[in-house]
Design a protein around this motif. Structure first.
Motif, mmCIF file in Angstrom:
data_model
loop_
_atom_site.group_PDB
_atom_site.id
_atom_site.type_symbol
_atom_site.label_atom_id
_atom_site.label_comp_id
_atom_site.label_asym_id
_atom_site.label_seq_id
_atom_site.Cartn_x
_atom_site.Cartn_y
_atom_site.Cartn_z
ATOM 1 N N LEU A 26 4.979 -3.962 -13.642
ATOM 2 C CA LEU A 26 4.416 -2.763 -13.018
ATOM 3 C C LEU A 26 4.345 -1.610 -14.017
ATOM 4 C CD1 LEU A 26 6.177 -2.851 -9.509
ATOM 5 C CD2 LEU A 26 3.871 -3.606 -10.096
ATOM 6 N N ILE B 52 1.575 -2.168 -16.554
ATOM 7 C CA ILE B 52 0.233 -1.953 -15.983
ATOM 8 C C ILE B 52 -0.086 -0.465 -15.903
ATOM 9 C CG2 ILE B 52 -1.121 -2.123 -13.851
ATOM 10 C CD1 ILE B 52 0.233 -4.835 -13.379
ATOM 11 N N SER C 139 -5.176 3.196 -9.091
ATOM 12 C CA SER C 139 -5.318 1.912 -8.417
ATOM 13 C C SER C 139 -3.958 1.388 -7.966
ATOM 14 C CB SER C 139 -6.007 0.904 -9.328
ATOM 15 O OG SER C 139 -5.181 0.599 -10.429
ATOM 16 N N ALA C 140 -2.915 1.710 -8.760
ATOM 17 C CA ALA C 140 -1.570 1.276 -8.374
ATOM 18 C C ALA C 140 -1.174 1.916 -7.052
ATOM 19 C CB ALA C 140 -0.572 1.659 -9.472
ATOM 20 N N GLY D 168 -3.348 0.517 -4.213
ATOM 21 C CA GLY D 168 -2.936 -0.831 -3.801
ATOM 22 C C GLY D 168 -1.685 -0.788 -2.942
ATOM 23 N N PHE D 169 -0.717 0.023 -3.363
ATOM 24 C CA PHE D 169 0.547 0.112 -2.625
ATOM 25 C C PHE D 169 0.319 0.673 -1.228
ATOM 26 C CE2 PHE D 169 4.554 2.084 -1.397
ATOM 27 C CZ PHE D 169 5.453 1.063 -1.674
ATOM 28 N N CYS E 127 -1.563 -1.755 1.070
ATOM 29 C CA CYS E 127 -0.752 -2.866 1.551
ATOM 30 C C CYS E 127 0.166 -2.406 2.679
ATOM 31 C CB CYS E 127 0.057 -3.450 0.398
ATOM 32 S SG CYS E 127 1.051 -4.857 0.896
ATOM 33 N N SER F 15 -6.575 -5.958 -1.380
ATOM 34 C CA SER F 15 -5.118 -5.884 -1.324
ATOM 35 C C SER F 15 -4.591 -6.781 -0.211
ATOM 36 C CB SER F 15 -4.706 -4.420 -1.095
ATOM 37 O OG SER F 15 -3.393 -4.354 -0.615
ATOM 38 N N LEU G 105 -2.143 -10.062 -0.224
ATOM 39 C CA LEU G 105 -0.950 -9.981 0.622
ATOM 40 C C LEU G 105 -0.782 -11.252 1.463
ATOM 41 C CD1 LEU G 105 1.375 -8.413 1.981
ATOM 42 C CD2 LEU G 105 -0.319 -7.447 3.538
ATOM 43 N N GLY H 28 -3.470 -3.215 -11.142
ATOM 44 C CA GLY H 28 -2.744 -2.146 -10.465
ATOM 45 C C GLY H 28 -2.745 -2.354 -8.962
ATOM 46 N N VAL H 29 -3.930 -2.575 -8.404
ATOM 47 C CA VAL H 29 -4.036 -2.795 -6.952
ATOM 48 C C VAL H 29 -3.186 -3.996 -6.548
ATOM 49 C CG1 VAL H 29 -5.598 -3.485 -5.101
ATOM 50 C CG2 VAL H 29 -6.312 -1.731 -6.728
ATOM 51 N N MET I 160 -0.701 -5.854 -8.204
ATOM 52 C CA MET I 160 0.739 -5.925 -8.440
ATOM 53 C C MET I 160 1.498 -4.900 -7.606
ATOM 54 S SD MET I 160 0.962 -8.550 -10.192
ATOM 55 C CE MET I 160 2.701 -8.645 -10.566
ATOM 56 N N PHE I 161 0.856 -3.786 -7.271
ATOM 57 C CA PHE I 161 1.550 -2.841 -6.388
ATOM 58 C C PHE I 161 1.475 -3.281 -4.930
ATOM 59 C CE2 PHE I 161 3.428 0.568 -8.785
ATOM 60 C CZ PHE I 161 2.928 0.303 -10.054
ATOM 61 N N THR I 162 0.506 -4.152 -4.632
ATOM 62 C CA THR I 162 0.525 -4.834 -3.337
ATOM 63 C C THR I 162 1.749 -5.745 -3.276
ATOM 64 O OG1 THR I 162 -1.868 -4.783 -3.129
ATOM 65 C CG2 THR I 162 -0.724 -6.491 -1.884
ATOM 66 N N LEU I 163 2.004 -6.423 -4.412
ATOM 67 C CA LEU I 163 3.183 -7.293 -4.492
ATOM 68 C C LEU I 163 4.461 -6.475 -4.290
ATOM 69 C CD1 LEU I 163 4.720 -9.893 -5.160
ATOM 70 C CD2 LEU I 163 4.257 -9.500 -7.560
ATOM 71 N N LEU I 164 4.497 -5.281 -4.903
ATOM 72 C CA LEU I 164 5.680 -4.426 -4.748
ATOM 73 C C LEU I 164 5.890 -4.060 -3.278
ATOM 74 C CD1 LEU I 164 7.937 -2.680 -6.046
ATOM 75 C CD2 LEU I 164 6.274 -0.821 -6.172
ATOM 76 N N ALA I 165 4.801 -3.688 -2.609
ATOM 77 C CA ALA I 165 4.913 -3.338 -1.188
ATOM 78 C C ALA I 165 5.356 -4.546 -0.377
ATOM 79 C CB ALA I 165 3.568 -2.814 -0.670
ATOM 80 N N PHE I 166 4.866 -5.723 -0.747
ATOM 81 C CA PHE I 166 5.252 -6.960 -0.055
ATOM 82 C C PHE I 166 6.752 -7.198 -0.188
ATOM 83 C CE2 PHE I 166 6.162 -11.537 -0.586
ATOM 84 C CZ PHE I 166 5.790 -12.007 0.655
ATOM 85 N N VAL I 167 7.257 -7.028 -1.415
ATOM 86 C CA VAL I 167 8.685 -7.252 -1.652
ATOM 87 C C VAL I 167 9.518 -6.247 -0.864
ATOM 88 C CG1 VAL I 167 10.491 -7.198 -3.418
ATOM 89 C CG2 VAL I 167 8.303 -8.285 -3.922
ATOM 90 N N LEU I 168 9.071 -4.994 -0.852
ATOM 91 C CA LEU I 168 9.852 -3.946 -0.186
ATOM 92 C C LEU I 168 9.816 -4.066 1.342
ATOM 93 C CD1 LEU I 168 8.931 -0.828 -2.367
ATOM 94 C CD2 LEU I 168 11.001 -2.221 -2.465
#
Lengths: 84, 590
Positions: A26, A29, A52-53, A56-57, A60, B384, B388, B459-460, B462-470
């Protein structure tokens, strides 16, 4: 090799390493996003490094909670024998 | 002169020969014929066509241009992969149905006139329904009938639209419909295409039926029906702006429902809808780049979605389970399946170096280039969501997560081989996008691998992955089913049955009672009365007429002398009277 790779993502004992790896990726990136050339951008937000980070967050999180809210409160999720 | 054989004809011929063979011969033919179809597609060039004049209509049975060829290529590749995946099955019926299904899909992409398209369209519905029925359990049969019912209804709309269109324009040749017109024919055909493309609210047939299909049947289903619909939309409705809204809504709708879903193949079905949403929106934009994006995304999608369905199918075959709440921990004994599935998952999620990256981004860039910021952003949200679910939620709960205790082996080698071939394409297209771009209908001036684009996508994702983990615990699948628009006809059917059983039956019984009691007495009295009328009046009249005729007959008999000259005199006199009278009138009788 395949089994090793898959085990890394499956075994609980690698949890800490996986978490560190994710953090590292992260960070890389976001840092890379500051340095890439932006020749063809259509909108102003595309020029903001790291947008974009964040997008994306937020996307989600929004998807998870809005969908579950609609599913539970909107009466969409029903018992499995609903149609029987 | 035809230098190549119509692949639809090849598959049809194969479908006829398959039942004559047994065992390894049948299996070999089931892979050989799709390979021949692939070779036949490779020999085609844009511009070839074949006309037949039939019943006063010019039928164009095949017509190849760059657009039909790009779809034919991926259909042929998927036909080979799907049949390798289905190598082990012993059900001849399923093989034949799959062949007919593929044949009709080829029929649609090469159809040059509406009637050829219609026939192929209907065969496609019937052949594909067999792959659902073949599961041979009550749920599958019910879902198969619902699937058939919806598609037959769609076929009727298409037929009506075609006839209207033909009557209005005098032409049955396929081509872009005038979208300024917006008449009934235009809308009927559009609705039938949207139904096959699974555009909500006409989408529930897909997620209702595909999870009930056989393990191998679902792989074929995921590839052909919705993508032939995308093809006909590109062919006939480029730039129909109404599709943009529908497409974006579809992309998000699939994502929302996927969060709620517990059945692994139904979840993948919702992501077919989501991905086809990108293509439908691109058709609506109608620019060259957008149409290229729709075609290339359909190409990439067929291969990665096939791979995902093959992965989920492998799990279902080896465990007999399909609900995420009942799966988990399979990575220990199915590592190769996990890896191959993940390649498909990374491809659908549009990770750099995978096929979705070079096709999906073309659509999003086309939206941005067309000054549609909201479309571009909402499609990014859907991206995203795609990662997910298909990239994180599904594999996590299927292969990792809580251990369900099962230790299934890897699936048969033919299945792994088929998945492997699909995986090679998913990576190959991602690494060498020019190979795909060269096949597209319009010249491509698009370079997906710019630094900004790569970091933006990563960015889109991997930060989706972060939200998934959290927020993982909020995603736990629940033992529920989701209501979709199929509620209307599933509950509608029970409402219909209720009306039939309650009000209609009660009314019918009331009528019967009435008939047996007061009604019957009234009828008896009436019949006695009519008997009297019959005897006193009708019979008297009949007898009188008969008696009169008898008397008249005996008088006439005396006139019949039996001498020919007498008759001749009467005939001549009659003729003179017949001709003379009008003449007399015409000459002005005094």
């Amino acid at each position: 090799m395949i089994a090793g790779l898959v085990n890394f993502f499956g075994e609980a004992r690698y949890a800490k390493q996986r978490w560190r790896l994710l953090q590292a990726v992260l960070v890389v990136i976001v840092i890379a996003d500051f340095f890439v050339p932006r020749a063809h951008t259509y909108y102003f937000w595309q020029t903001i490094p790291g947008w974009s980070a964040g997008f994306g967050f937020v996307s989600c999180v929004a998807i998870i909670f809005i969908s579950k809210f609609i599913g539970h409160s909107g009466g969409i999720m029903r018992d499995e024998d609903y149609y029987d | 002169m035809i230098e190549w054989l119509h692949p639809a004809f090849l598959m049809l011929l194969g479908a006829l020969v398959l039942p004559l063979l047994r065992g390894v011969w049948q299996k070999s033919l089931s892979v050989l014929v799709p390979i021949l179809a692939l070779i036949s597609v490779a020999q085609m060039t844009a511009g070839s066509s074949g006309h037949v004049h039939f019943a006063g209509v010019d039928l164009v049975l095949f017509q190849a241009d760059q657009l039909s060829l790009v779809f034919a290529w991926v259909f042929a590749i998927m036909a080979v992969i799907g049949n390798i995946y289905a190598w082990h099955i012993t059900d001849t019926g399923q093989r034949v149905a799959a062949f007919l299904y593929i044949s009709s899909a080829f029929g649609v992409v090469f159809a040059g006139d509406w009637f050829t398209l219609l026939v192929a369209w209907e065969v496609m519905a019937l052949a594909s329904a067999y792959l659902i029925f073949a599961s041979a359990n009550a749920a599958a049969v019910a879902a198969g009938f619902r699937y058939l019912m919806v598609h037959v209804a769609g076929g009727v709309l298409l037929f009506g639209g075609i006839i209207l269109h033909g009557v209005q324009t005098g032409s049955y040749l396929i081509g872009p419909l005038d979208h300024g017109q917006g008449g009934l024919a235009y809308n009927l055909i559009l609705i039938s295409f949207m139904l096959n493309a699974a555009v909500p609210p006409l989408s529930a047939w897909l997620t209702d039926a595909y999870p009930e299909a056989t393990v191998t049947g679902a792989v074929f289903l995921s590839a052909f029906t919705t993508k032939t619909a995308v093809y006909v939309l590109i062919r006939n409705y480029p730039g129909a702006e109404v599709l943009i809204g529908f497409g974006v809504a579809m992309a998000l709708y699939g994502v929302v429902f996927a969060v709620l879903e517990n059945d692994c193949r139904r979840l993948l079905g919702y992501h077919i809808i989501s991905q086809v949403g990108y293509m439908v929106a691109a058709v609506g934009m109608g620019t060259e780049m957008a149409l290229n994006g729709a075609a290339s995304h359909a190409f990439a999608h067929i291969l990665y979605k096939g791979l995902l369905f093959m992965g989920a199918g492998a799990v279902i075959l080896m465990t007999g389970r399909r609900k995420l709440t009942e799966l988990g921990g399979l990575y220990r004994t199915m590592p190769i399946t996990v890896c191959l599935y993940m390649i498909g998952a990374l491809a659908i999620s549009a990770f750099p170096l995978f096929s979705g990256f070079v096709s999906k981004s073309m659509i999003i860039s086309a939206a941005a280039g067309d000054h549609r910021a909201a479309v571009a952003l909402l499609l990014t949200v859907a991206s995203s969501g795609t990662f997910l679910h298909t990239g994180l939620k599904l594999p996590y709960y299927m292969f990792f997560g809580k251990d369900c205790g099962l230790r299934p082996a890897e699936p048969p080698r033919n299945m792994l081989l088929a998945m492997g071939i699909a995986a090679v394409f998913c990576i190959g297209i991602g690494v060498f996008p020019q190979l795909l771009y060269a096949q597209l209908p319009y010249p491509v001036d698009y370079h997906p691998y710019s630094g900004a684009h790569v970091t933006e996508s990563l960015g889109v994702l991997m930060f989706t992955l972060l939200a998934f983990v959290l927020f993982l615990k909020y995603l736990d699948p629940e033992k529920t089913i989701s209501l979709d628009t199929d509620w209307v006809y599933r509950r509608g059917a029970s409402l219909f049955m209720w009306i039939a059983r309650r009000p209609v039956l009660i009314w019918e019984q009331w009528l019967t009672t009435l008939g047996d009691g007061a009604g019957l007495r009234l009828l008896h009295r009436l019949s006695r009365g009519s008997l009297r009328v019959d005897m006193m009046v009708i019979d008297a009249i009949v007898n009188g007429v008969a008696l009169t005729a008898l008397r008249l007959g005996s008088v006439l008999r005396q006139l019949q002398t039996g001498i020919v000259s007498h008759y001749a005199v009467v005939m001549v006199a009659g003729l003179i009277l017949l001709l003379g009278w009008p003449l007399y009138i015409a000459m002005g009788a005094p």
